[in-house]
Design a protein around this motif. Structure first.
Motif, short mmCIF file in Angstrom:
data_model
loop_
_atom_site.label_atom_id
_atom_site.label_comp_id
_atom_site.label_asym_id
_atom_site.label_seq_id
_atom_site.Cartn_x
_atom_site.Cartn_y
_atom_site.Cartn_z
N UNK A 227 6.18 -84.22 50.03
CA UNK A 227 5.29 -83.07 49.97
C UNK A 227 6.02 -81.79 49.64
N UNK A 228 7.20 -81.62 50.24
CA UNK A 228 8.01 -80.43 49.99
C UNK A 228 8.41 -80.35 48.52
N UNK A 229 8.83 -81.47 47.97
CA UNK A 229 9.23 -81.50 46.57
C UNK A 229 8.04 -81.25 45.64
N UNK A 230 6.87 -81.78 46.00
CA UNK A 230 5.68 -81.58 45.17
C UNK A 230 5.23 -80.13 45.15
N UNK A 231 5.47 -79.41 46.26
CA UNK A 231 4.95 -78.04 46.40
C UNK A 231 5.92 -76.97 45.92
N UNK A 232 7.13 -77.34 45.58
CA UNK A 232 8.16 -76.31 45.39
C UNK A 232 7.89 -75.36 44.23
N UNK A 246 1.77 -84.63 44.63
CA UNK A 246 2.25 -85.32 45.82
C UNK A 246 2.25 -86.83 45.61
N UNK A 247 1.19 -87.38 45.03
CA UNK A 247 1.17 -88.81 44.73
C UNK A 247 2.30 -89.17 43.77
N UNK A 248 2.55 -88.30 42.80
CA UNK A 248 3.65 -88.54 41.87
C UNK A 248 4.99 -88.58 42.62
N UNK A 249 5.17 -87.66 43.56
CA UNK A 249 6.43 -87.61 44.30
C UNK A 249 6.59 -88.82 45.22
N UNK A 250 5.50 -89.31 45.79
CA UNK A 250 5.60 -90.54 46.59
C UNK A 250 6.09 -91.70 45.75
#
Length: 267
Positions: A227-232, A246-250
């Motif tokens: 989540x942190x990486x998706x929101x940066x 977020x789904x992509x980062x998972x």
């Protein structure tokens, strides 16, 4: 900490049976697919017990408790999962909001053995008979020490307890881990907590019972780091974009990035 189970999920593609709420079902299924698990979404009393013969983990989420048949399906599935020895996760969504939801949670806890109870502070605090000002399914506010709340509920129900929030607390009744990753965008998308419960079920499905505490710590931190990486690169209004990223980062996150970004403190 050292990570072990994310790659096992991707290698073994465990089937996770979710009896969950209709608000979060699609997001939950897509999130499980993203981390490498296989979702099965059914609350049909005619088949839920049979599903446990080939499922590897079970999530029971009371977000939309649609009457007695829905609760019966959860109990049938939970008991069947207990019989075959697969981990069961309880997400007591909104348990502090209404007396009906509290009764449902009490019934599930009396009939099914859970490997993990996961919820926000407003959902877990009532299990410890602690007053908490919850608002519907939101976390609300209160004065209790959440590390102690997690520990108390874990001791009471002999399972792992995870309290999700700005800081995630995980306890086995003796130890407490605080995971300090995440993003303020999580509570702005529907189903972020619900998906976390399913992700925890996937992690538990590939771990021995003796390692459940470390496994849930890993699951919550991998989830929060993603989540942190998706929101940066996003601002506070880009909630729809965040859900997709977020789904992509998972799907993209690996053990190396999780270990590098993760912030866990053990108490």
């Amino acid at each position: 900490m050292s990570f072990h189970y994310l790659e096992q999920i991707r290698q073994t593609n465990p089937l996770i049976h979710c009896i969950t709420n209709y608000v979060a079902a699609n997001f939950t299924a897509n999130g499980l697919l993203a981390i490498g698990a296989s979702p099965l979404m059914s609350a049909n009393v005619a088949e839920v017990a049979e599903i446990q013969q080939f499922a590897k983990g079970l999530l029971l989420n009371i977000g939309t408790p649609n009457g007695p048949e829905n609760i019966e399906a959860m109990i049938l599935a939970g008991k069947a999962a207990n019989q075959v020895g697969i981990p069961v996760v309880l997400d007591p969504v909104g348990s502090g909001a209404t007396s009906y939801r509290r009764q449902v949670v009490e019934k599930l806890l009396s009939e099914v053995k859970f490997a993990l109870i996961r919820g926000n502070a407003g959902e877990i605090a009532p299990l410890a008979q602690i007053q908490w000002r919850s608002k519907g399914v939101d976390a609300g506010a209160g004065e209790a020490d959440l590390a102690e709340v997690a520990k108390q509920v874990a001791q009471q129900y002999h399972c792992i307890v995870a309290i999700s929030g700005e800081t995630d607390f995980v306890s086995d009744g003796q130890r407490v881990a605080k995971a300090q990753n995440g993003t303020p965008l999580f509570p702005k998308i529907t189903g972020s907590g619900c998906l976390l419960g399913a992700v925890c079920a996937a992690f538990l499905s590939v771990a021995p019972a003796s390692a459940y505490f470390d496994t849930v710590v890993e699951a919550t931190m991998v989830y929060a780091v993603a989540g942190e990486l998706a929101a940066r690169t996003l601002n506070s209004t880009q909630t729809g974009t965040f859900a997709v990223k977020f789904l992509d980062q998972l799907a993209e996150i690996n053990m190396t990035s999780a270990e590098q970004q993760g912030r866990v403190i053990y108490a």
